[in-house]
Design a protein around this motif. Structure first.
Motif, mmCIF file in Angstrom:
data_model
loop_
_atom_site.group_PDB
_atom_site.id
_atom_site.type_symbol
_atom_site.label_atom_id
_atom_site.label_comp_id
_atom_site.label_asym_id
_atom_site.label_seq_id
_atom_site.Cartn_x
_atom_site.Cartn_y
_atom_site.Cartn_z
ATOM 1 N N ARG A 83 0.830 -1.188 0.000
ATOM 2 C CA ARG A 83 0.000 0.000 0.000
ATOM 3 C C ARG A 83 0.870 1.246 0.000
ATOM 4 N NH1 ARG A 83 -5.309 -1.738 -0.233
ATOM 5 N NH2 ARG A 83 -5.426 0.417 -0.925
ATOM 6 N N VAL A 84 0.210 2.410 -0.052
ATOM 7 C CA VAL A 84 0.932 3.674 -0.175
ATOM 8 C C VAL A 84 1.794 3.940 1.053
ATOM 9 C CG1 VAL A 84 -1.021 4.991 0.768
ATOM 10 C CG2 VAL A 84 0.642 6.132 -0.710
ATOM 11 N N HIS A 85 1.378 3.442 2.230
ATOM 12 C CA HIS A 85 2.173 3.662 3.444
ATOM 13 C C HIS A 85 3.528 2.967 3.345
ATOM 14 C CE1 HIS A 85 -1.553 5.232 5.073
ATOM 15 N NE2 HIS A 85 -2.153 4.077 4.816
ATOM 16 N N THR A 86 3.552 1.798 2.731
ATOM 17 C CA THR A 86 4.828 1.104 2.542
ATOM 18 C C THR A 86 5.731 1.883 1.600
ATOM 19 O OG1 THR A 86 3.674 -1.005 2.847
ATOM 20 C CG2 THR A 86 5.876 -1.088 1.878
ATOM 21 N N PHE A 87 5.169 2.416 0.526
ATOM 22 C CA PHE A 87 5.967 3.236 -0.392
ATOM 23 C C PHE A 87 6.485 4.502 0.288
ATOM 24 C CE2 PHE A 87 3.497 0.780 -3.564
ATOM 25 C CZ PHE A 87 4.553 0.321 -4.331
ATOM 26 N N ASN A 88 5.686 5.074 1.181
ATOM 27 C CA ASN A 88 6.152 6.256 1.917
ATOM 28 C C ASN A 88 7.364 5.923 2.780
ATOM 29 O OD1 ASN A 88 4.131 7.796 0.788
ATOM 30 N ND2 ASN A 88 2.783 7.688 2.558
ATOM 31 N N HIS A 89 7.349 4.761 3.413
ATOM 32 C CA HIS A 89 8.505 4.343 4.212
ATOM 33 C C HIS A 89 9.728 4.104 3.328
ATOM 34 C CE1 HIS A 89 6.272 4.288 7.862
ATOM 35 N NE2 HIS A 89 5.524 3.252 7.558
ATOM 36 N N LEU A 90 9.497 3.610 2.112
ATOM 37 C CA LEU A 90 10.615 3.425 1.188
ATOM 38 C C LEU A 90 11.211 4.764 0.765
ATOM 39 C CD1 LEU A 90 9.493 0.528 -1.169
ATOM 40 C CD2 LEU A 90 11.380 0.509 0.455
ATOM 41 N N ILE A 91 10.357 5.761 0.533
ATOM 42 C CA ILE A 91 10.864 7.096 0.186
ATOM 43 C C ILE A 91 11.650 7.676 1.357
ATOM 44 C CG2 ILE A 91 10.208 9.436 -0.481
ATOM 45 C CD1 ILE A 91 7.806 8.259 -1.919
ATOM 46 N N GLN A 92 11.181 7.430 2.581
ATOM 47 C CA GLN A 92 11.950 7.850 3.758
ATOM 48 C C GLN A 92 13.313 7.186 3.783
ATOM 49 O OE1 GLN A 92 9.608 7.083 7.260
ATOM 50 N NE2 GLN A 92 8.680 9.115 7.231
ATOM 51 N N ALA A 93 13.365 5.922 3.400
ATOM 52 C CA ALA A 93 14.649 5.226 3.341
ATOM 53 C C ALA A 93 15.561 5.848 2.292
ATOM 54 C CB ALA A 93 14.431 3.746 3.047
ATOM 55 N N CYS A 94 14.993 6.261 1.171
ATOM 56 C CA CYS A 94 15.794 6.883 0.113
ATOM 57 C C CYS A 94 16.399 8.208 0.572
ATOM 58 C CB CYS A 94 14.937 7.116 -1.129
ATOM 59 S SG CYS A 94 14.304 5.600 -1.888
#
Length: 362
Positions: A83-94
């Motif tokens: 979901r979008v929350h997982t992608f948000n955490h990935l962007i935080q990792a980036c």
């Protein structure tokens, strides 16, 4: 908990990973997070969606981006919906990668669009933070992103072509509807349930594609023809002629925006290295098209969005006033952080009169 013979739950592991995130020493936090994840694997503890998200957040904040992406691959292998929350955490990792973080974030964004997940306001705010804090890399890295977008666009064009072919091949049965004599004996076209089901399965390519197909279909039809749901049992659709509906004005966007689902690749004349925050902000639309992209995704910006956008816009009074006008149009209430950033920006270019005006407004 072990001494008291208490069994840890999913919430327990979530809080422990949060403790690793908040560690003042990232290296120590990464060590504890790795130990905790290995402990869960050894004990055969199956993480839930919240555990996976907090693990991605923990390893990303502690600058272990490969492990964060590895966890996402594990979720996909277990058929867990991303979901979008997982992608948000990935962007935080980036964001933790200051040299190539923007490149990784753009790739994550394209993956999110490809999986038909709609970004939210946190997604856009994280992209602004990534533009401010991270670099894109070399010219070759930007070309890699453009190549990835071209492949995505080619896939969307193929799907759109299949969609149009399926619409033209749907069986239509012309019938006269005696129950609607007040419509001047206009002919009606009925779609049966089986054809309707096939159409729904074929049209499931995302909201944006459906909107584009509807717009193109309306252009080819006459202005007095449209689809209307007549019967209440939702089993068929009837095409009623001489039914008028007001036309919707769709604003055409020509500026290439790497965040958009449909990027105007033909408008890209050349690629050069991007270093300054203003140039990095330009490749995701700039001040005007970035807000349009949020509007396309039905996302309303908040004060944090405009505060993070302030250091990225042109260093001119005109651009700042335009941002203030946008804030008034969207009815966004400013806060002390926004005005502090605005005063600081104006003082750096020695525009003390405008800075004093901002102080009085605050």
């Amino acid at each position: 908990m072990k001494k008291r013979a208490l069994q840890p739950t999913g919430d327990t592991y979530t809080c422990l990973f949060e403790a690793c995130i908040n560690s003042p020493w990232p290296a120590d936090g990464l060590k504890m997070a790795t130990h905790l994840r290995n402990h869960m694997i050894e004990k055969g503890i199956e993480p839930n969606l919240t555990n996976y998200n907090v693990m991605i957040k923990a390893f990303g904040r502690c600058s272990d981006i490969p492990t964060a992406f590895k966890i996402v691959d594990e979720m996909i292998s277990k058929k867990i919906k991303i979901r979008v929350h997982t992608f948000n955490h990935l962007i935080q990792a980036c964001i933790s990668d200051k040299d190539y973080g923007l490149k990784h974030a753009l790739i994550v964004w394209r993956k999110m669009l490809k999986m038909r997940e709609r970004p939210n306001v946190y997604s856009f705010n994280l992209m602004l933070k990534c533009v401010k804090d991270c670099n894109l890399g070399s010219r070759e890295d930007l070309l890699e992103i453009v190549s990835l977008i071209q492949k995505h666009m080619a896939l969307l064009q193929i799907k759109a072509k299949v969609l149009q072919d399926s619409k033209t091949s749907l069986p239509l049965h012309i019938q006269h509807n005696n129950d609607h004599k007040n419509l001047n004996n206009n002919q009606t076209l009925k779609l049966d349930c089986a054809s309707n089901k096939i159409a729904e399965e074929t049209l499931d390519f995302g909201n944006q594609i459906l909107e584009d197909v509807k717009i193109n279909t309306n252009k080819t039809q006459t202005q007095t023809t449209d689809l209307v749901l007549i019967n209440q049992n939702n089993t068929s659709l009837e095409l009623i002629e001489n039914y008028k509906r007001p036309e919707q004005h769709v604003e055409k966007r020509t500026a290439p925006n790497l965040l958009s689902k449909f990027v105007q690749i033909d408008k890209i004349l050349g690629v050069q290295e991007v270093h300054t925050p203003k140039d990095k902000f330009a490749i995701i639309g700039g001040q005007e098209d970035f807000l349009k992209e949020m509007e396309v995704n039905s996302v309303k910006p908040d004060i944090k969005t405009l505060t993070q956008m302030l250091p990225l816009i042109e260093d001119t009074l005109e651009a700042e006033n335009k941002l203030l006008e946008t804030m008034q149009i969207l009815n966004i209430k400013s806060d002390i952080d926004f005005y502090n950033a605005l005063i600081k920006k104006r003082c750096f270019r020695q525009d003390y009169d405008s800075a004093f005006v901002s102080y009085q407004t605050n």
